[in-house]
Design a protein around this motif. Structure first.
Motif, short mmCIF file in Angstrom:
data_model
loop_
_atom_site.label_atom_id
_atom_site.label_comp_id
_atom_site.label_asym_id
_atom_site.label_seq_id
_atom_site.Cartn_x
_atom_site.Cartn_y
_atom_site.Cartn_z
N GLY A 1 -4.94 -2.87 -5.84
CA GLY A 1 -4.42 -2.46 -4.89
C GLY A 1 -3.52 -1.35 -4.80
N THR B 1 0.81 -1.27 0.08
CA THR B 1 -0.02 -0.33 -0.01
C THR B 1 0.90 1.24 -0.22
N HIS B 2 2.08 1.11 0.38
CA HIS B 2 2.96 2.42 0.12
C HIS B 2 3.80 2.31 -1.02
N SER C 1 -4.31 3.62 -5.09
CA SER C 1 -4.30 4.89 -4.21
C SER C 1 -2.93 5.35 -3.84
N SER C 2 -1.73 4.57 -4.32
CA SER C 2 -0.44 4.78 -4.09
C SER C 2 0.34 5.05 -5.06
#
Length: 264
Positions: free
Chosen positions: A114, A92-93, A117-118
């Motif tokens: 997944g 997620t990073h 968003s990053s």
């Protein structure tokens, strides 16, 4: 020593052992989640998180043990042939992913699921991607490098591009090496920069021809039914007329009755 004190001592010992086990397990899981993938080199970034470099290692599969706090992954110059679904789930990073200079020819649906968003930059240049699969880029809004791939431009590509959320400028990297139809004049051009070219024109013509064939078949069926209906009714009318002719007429009966009366 009182019995109560003995039980209390045993209870404290057991609790200490459980706490020690819990701490040890937490450390192991954290170590497993943050340790560098085998054969790769990891370094800490200035803003925290890791940069994992697995370049030029002859890898044929994407590592499954990428640390969860990784921010940049370099898998360039390997022998990867495909990106499976959920290949980077849990990262997620992750802000940068380099898959350039491989043998990738297939991206499964949800390959980058997944990361929407990053992820900020995705490099898929210098691979063997031919067909564009919009499902592989599900929810991805990153800037992507799609250059130096043998892209095949057809109606499927034209219909897929509007369903992709990638940065629009990224799609200019899709330069057509082959096309369908072949004589449409898009070879060697960035398809997104040629809005006047319609790759679905053949499919539209085929659809129009199919509709005309269907309509002609329906019209022929209706005409055939009408002809059959008219002929059947004509036959029934002819038979009914013949039946009526076969019956004695009322006028003949009246004349016969008058003749008999006169004779009498």
């Amino acid at each position: 020593m009182p019995l109560a004190a003995v039980w209390l001592l045993r209870y404290l010992v057991v609790m200490c052992l459980l706490l020690h086990s819990f701490v040890l397990m937490t450390f192991c899981f954290h170590h497993a989640a943050t340790t560098c993938s085998k054969r790769c080199y990891c370094s800490e970034t200035e803003n925290g998180g890791k940069t994992m470099r697995c370049s030029n290692l002859q890898l044929t599969e994407i590592p499954e043990d990428i640390p969860n706090d990784t921010r940049r992954v370099y898998l360039d110059f390997n022998l990867l042939t495909a990106v499976p679904s959920n290949a980077f789930a849990g990262l997620t990073h992750l802000v940068e992913l380099d898959l350039s200079h491989n043998e990738i020819s297939h991206l499964e649906p949800g390959a980058f699921r997944g990361l929407g968003s990053s992820l900020q930059f995705l490099d898929l240049s210098s691979n063997k991607l031919v067909n564009f699969n919009s499902d592989a880029f599900e929810g991805l809004r990153a800037r992507a490098n799609l250059t130096n791939n043998p892209w095949h431009c057809d109606c499927n590509l034209q219909m897929a591009l509007p369903h992709v959320d990638l940065e629009p400028a990224s799609l200019t990297g899709i330069v057509c090496q082959t096309s369908d139809p072949e004589d449409i004049g898009v070879k060697g051009l960035a398809f997104l920069l040629e809005p006047e070219i319609d790759l679905c024109v053949v499919m539209k013509r085929t659809t129009d021809v199919a509709m005309l064939v269907v309509m002609f078949g329906w019209f022929t069926m209706v005409i055939s039914y009408l002809v059959y209906y008219v002929r059947a009714n004509q036959e029934d009318a002819r038979r009914h007329l013949e039946y009526l002719k076969s019956l004695p007429s009322r006028q003949g009966k009246s004349e016969e009755s008058s003749t008999i009366s006169t004779v009498v």
